[in-house]
Design a protein around this motif. Structure first.
Motif, PDB file in Angstrom:
ATOM      1  N   GLU A 122       1.045  -1.072  -0.086  1.00  0.00           N
ATOM      2  CA  GLU A 122       0.120   0.138   0.057  1.00  0.00           C
ATOM      3  C   GLU A 122       0.855   1.262   0.043  1.00  0.00           C
ATOM      4  O   GLU A 122       0.498   2.251  -0.626  1.00  0.00           O
ATOM      5  CB  GLU A 122      -1.009   0.038   1.134  1.00  0.00           C
ATOM      6  CG  GLU A 122      -1.984   0.982   1.313  1.00  0.00           C
ATOM      7  CD  GLU A 122      -2.895   0.680   0.553  1.00  0.00           C
ATOM      8  OE1 GLU A 122      -3.878   1.677   0.072  1.00  0.00           O
ATOM      9  OE2 GLU A 122      -3.505  -0.132   0.012  1.00  0.00           O
ATOM     10  N   GLN A 123       1.942   1.218   1.025  1.00  0.00           N
ATOM     11  CA  GLN A 123       2.857   2.212   0.839  1.00  0.00           C
ATOM     12  C   GLN A 123       3.570   2.691  -0.537  1.00  0.00           C
ATOM     13  O   GLN A 123       3.637   3.903  -1.033  1.00  0.00           O
ATOM     14  CB  GLN A 123       3.976   2.136   2.075  1.00  0.00           C
ATOM     15  CG  GLN A 123       4.966   3.131   2.054  1.00  0.00           C
ATOM     16  CD  GLN A 123       6.131   2.463   2.660  1.00  0.00           C
ATOM     17  OE1 GLN A 123       6.770   1.487   2.576  1.00  0.00           O
ATOM     18  NE2 GLN A 123       6.948   2.971   3.713  1.00  0.00           N
ATOM     19  N   SER A 125       2.531   1.595  -3.283  1.00  0.00           N
ATOM     20  CA  SER A 125       1.881   1.749  -4.719  1.00  0.00           C
ATOM     21  C   SER A 125       1.635   3.223  -4.588  1.00  0.00           C
ATOM     22  O   SER A 125       1.029   3.671  -5.653  1.00  0.00           O
ATOM     23  CB  SER A 125       0.597   0.958  -4.581  1.00  0.00           C
ATOM     24  OG  SER A 125      -0.066   1.321  -3.362  1.00  0.00           O
ATOM     25  N   LYS A 126       1.516   3.827  -3.714  1.00  0.00           N
ATOM     26  CA  LYS A 126       1.359   5.401  -3.814  1.00  0.00           C
ATOM     27  C   LYS A 126       2.292   6.230  -4.413  1.00  0.00           C
ATOM     28  O   LYS A 126       2.039   7.166  -4.888  1.00  0.00           O
ATOM     29  CB  LYS A 126       1.059   5.897  -2.280  1.00  0.00           C
ATOM     30  CG  LYS A 126      -0.464   5.266  -1.603  1.00  0.00           C
ATOM     31  CD  LYS A 126      -0.194   5.559  -0.198  1.00  0.00           C
ATOM     32  CE  LYS A 126      -1.737   5.124   0.466  1.00  0.00           C
ATOM     33  NZ  LYS A 126      -1.833   5.682   1.752  1.00  0.00           N
ATOM     34  N   VAL A 127       3.653   5.559  -4.276  1.00  0.00           N
ATOM     35  CA  VAL A 127       4.677   6.515  -5.007  1.00  0.00           C
ATOM     36  C   VAL A 127       5.049   5.834  -6.245  1.00  0.00           C
ATOM     37  O   VAL A 127       6.023   6.550  -7.099  1.00  0.00           O
ATOM     38  CB  VAL A 127       5.647   6.911  -3.985  1.00  0.00           C
ATOM     39  CG1 VAL A 127       5.209   7.601  -2.941  1.00  0.00           C
ATOM     40  CG2 VAL A 127       6.396   5.404  -3.460  1.00  0.00           C
ATOM     41  N   ASP A 128       4.855   4.672  -6.621  1.00  0.00           N
ATOM     42  CA  ASP A 128       5.419   3.884  -7.628  1.00  0.00           C
ATOM     43  C   ASP A 128       4.395   3.243  -8.716  1.00  0.00           C
ATOM     44  O   ASP A 128       3.689   2.500  -8.254  1.00  0.00           O
ATOM     45  CB  ASP A 128       6.464   2.706  -7.241  1.00  0.00           C
ATOM     46  CG  ASP A 128       7.256   2.371  -8.284  1.00  0.00           C
ATOM     47  OD1 ASP A 128       6.833   1.806  -9.357  1.00  0.00           O
ATOM     48  OD2 ASP A 128       8.451   2.249  -8.304  1.00  0.00           O
ATOM     49  N   GLU A 129       4.299   3.803  -9.922  1.00  0.00           N
ATOM     50  CA  GLU A 129       3.181   3.299 -10.859  1.00  0.00           C
ATOM     51  C   GLU A 129       3.351   1.750 -11.132  1.00  0.00           C
ATOM     52  O   GLU A 129       2.124   1.391 -11.198  1.00  0.00           O
ATOM     53  CB  GLU A 129       3.209   4.188 -12.314  1.00  0.00           C
ATOM     54  CG  GLU A 129       2.506   3.796 -13.051  1.00  0.00           C
ATOM     55  CD  GLU A 129       0.949   3.865 -12.632  1.00  0.00           C
ATOM     56  OE1 GLU A 129      -0.171   3.169 -13.088  1.00  0.00           O
ATOM     57  OE2 GLU A 129       0.697   4.870 -11.830  1.00  0.00           O
ATOM     58  N   ARG A 132       1.606   0.118  -8.151  1.00  0.00           N
ATOM     59  CA  ARG A 132       0.179   0.556  -8.336  1.00  0.00           C
ATOM     60  C   ARG A 132      -0.614  -0.366  -9.164  1.00  0.00           C
ATOM     61  O   ARG A 132      -1.588  -0.585  -8.832  1.00  0.00           O
ATOM     62  CB  ARG A 132       0.017   2.076  -8.562  1.00  0.00           C
ATOM     63  CG  ARG A 132      -1.404   2.567  -8.285  1.00  0.00           C
ATOM     64  CD  ARG A 132      -1.499   4.178  -8.268  1.00  0.00           C
ATOM     65  NE  ARG A 132      -0.587   4.721  -9.204  1.00  0.00           N
ATOM     66  CZ  ARG A 132       0.286   5.633  -8.780  1.00  0.00           C
ATOM     67  NH1 ARG A 132       0.960   5.635  -7.757  1.00  0.00           N
ATOM     68  NH2 ARG A 132       1.126   6.129  -9.706  1.00  0.00           N
ATOM     69  N   ARG A 135      -0.933  -3.720  -7.701  1.00  0.00           N
ATOM     70  CA  ARG A 135      -2.014  -3.774  -6.738  1.00  0.00           C
ATOM     71  C   ARG A 135      -3.189  -3.920  -7.121  1.00  0.00           C
ATOM     72  O   ARG A 135      -4.000  -4.697  -6.977  1.00  0.00           O
ATOM     73  CB  ARG A 135      -1.624  -2.598  -5.978  1.00  0.00           C
ATOM     74  CG  ARG A 135      -2.763  -2.378  -4.838  1.00  0.00           C
ATOM     75  CD  ARG A 135      -2.564  -1.424  -3.661  1.00  0.00           C
ATOM     76  NE  ARG A 135      -3.597  -0.745  -2.968  1.00  0.00           N
ATOM     77  CZ  ARG A 135      -4.758  -0.113  -3.204  1.00  0.00           C
ATOM     78  NH1 ARG A 135      -5.029   0.265  -4.382  1.00  0.00           N
ATOM     79  NH2 ARG A 135      -5.560   0.158  -2.276  1.00  0.00           N
ATOM     80  N   ARG A 136      -3.378  -3.081  -8.475  1.00  0.00           N
ATOM     81  CA  ARG A 136      -4.739  -3.152  -9.256  1.00  0.00           C
ATOM     82  C   ARG A 136      -5.080  -4.569  -9.955  1.00  0.00           C
ATOM     83  O   ARG A 136      -6.123  -5.074  -9.985  1.00  0.00           O
ATOM     84  CB  ARG A 136      -4.575  -1.984 -10.220  1.00  0.00           C
ATOM     85  CG  ARG A 136      -5.009  -0.599  -9.594  1.00  0.00           C
ATOM     86  CD  ARG A 136      -5.190   0.259 -11.037  1.00  0.00           C
ATOM     87  NE  ARG A 136      -4.625   0.123 -11.940  1.00  0.00           N
ATOM     88  CZ  ARG A 136      -3.448   1.191 -11.871  1.00  0.00           C
ATOM     89  NH1 ARG A 136      -3.544   2.103 -11.179  1.00  0.00           N
ATOM     90  NH2 ARG A 136      -2.760   1.208 -12.893  1.00  0.00           N
ATOM     91  N   TYR A 181      -7.875  -4.694   5.396  1.00  0.00           N
ATOM     92  CA  TYR A 181      -6.786  -3.589   5.849  1.00  0.00           C
ATOM     93  C   TYR A 181      -7.073  -2.677   7.080  1.00  0.00           C
ATOM     94  O   TYR A 181      -6.056  -2.448   7.763  1.00  0.00           O
ATOM     95  CB  TYR A 181      -6.736  -2.546   4.777  1.00  0.00           C
ATOM     96  CG  TYR A 181      -5.575  -1.629   4.759  1.00  0.00           C
ATOM     97  CD1 TYR A 181      -4.364  -2.025   4.011  1.00  0.00           C
ATOM     98  CD2 TYR A 181      -5.882  -0.253   5.217  1.00  0.00           C
ATOM     99  CE1 TYR A 181      -3.483  -0.897   4.324  1.00  0.00           C
ATOM    100  CE2 TYR A 181      -4.896   0.705   5.334  1.00  0.00           C
ATOM    101  CZ  TYR A 181      -3.693   0.193   4.997  1.00  0.00           C
ATOM    102  OH  TYR A 181      -2.717   1.168   4.946  1.00  0.00           O
TER     103      TYR A 181
END
Length: 211
Positions: A122-123, A125-129, A132, A135-136, A181
């Motif tokens: 989660e951490q 995925s907020k800064v690395d596409e 992310r 995760r999707r 979560y």
């Protein structure tokens, strides 16, 4: 040239073909999991991974090019563990309530085991596409699996036929994932059995399953 080279893995690097090479690579991934759980992704150091595996520091680069590459493999392993594509076979029962209950229980148990890594994902995925997207993809795979189950129940006349299987799956799967979560990563105190029972009942109610 790496003597362990064989077919290419998903990252494009030549994967090991010998049993020893496979064992070494698996040990590095297991060690990376420990390091990421302990330090998070941003603070984890590549040098700590072979150290945790009891190997020479240069061994890492025989199998992986970067911290991002080995973290991707860790995430892929978690994804396979959490999807549980053979729930029906594992419980040997076609009862829809039993199938849903088994799937929810296994997912929540797996999420609880992997809570630290889910927090790291989660951490990152907020800064690395790239992560992310991973995760999707994990969410999409879970949604497709559950949509297939809903569609099957509808065809058998056991679930509300008016519901769109995929949209319903996304909604219900997102609910379970968000609750997982909240409870296992953010630390909200909810008894595990109460959590499972409540998620199950919400699924039953949404699909209009009878007793």
């Amino acid at each position: 040239m790496n003597p362990e080279a064989g077919v290419e893995d998903r990252a494009g690097r030549a994967a090991p073909k010998s049993k020893r090479g496979l064992r070494t690579r698996a040990a590095l991934i297991a060690a990376a999991r420990e390091v990421f759980e302990r330090d998070g992704f941003l603070d984890a150091r590549i040098s700590d991974i072979p150290k945790a595996a009891g190997m020479a520091s240069g061994t890492f680069y025989t199998y992986f090019d970067s911290k991002e590459e080995i973290f991707t493999e860790v995430v892929r392993q978690i994804r396979e563990e959490m999807l549980h594509p053979h729930v029906r076979e594992s419980i040997g029962d076609d009862d829809p309530r039993e199938l849903i209950a088994a799937a929810n229980r296994e997912y929540l148990q797996s999420y609880r085991r992997n809570a630290r890594l889910m927090a790291v994902l989660e951490q990152v995925s907020k800064v690395d596409e790239k992560f992310r997207t991973l995760r999707r993809e994990r969410g999409a795979a879970l949604g497709e699996r559950n949509a297939a189950m809903i569609r099957d129940l509808q065809e058998r006349g056991l679930a509300d036929a008016r519901l769109d299987p995929l949209i319903t799956s996304w909604a219900l799967s997102s609910m379970v994932g968000r609750m997982a979560y909240t409870v296992f990563v953010e630390g909200d105190e909810v008894p595990f059995e109460r959590l499972v029972e409540t998620m199950n009942q919400l699924w039953y109610n949404a699909l209009r399953l009878g007793d």
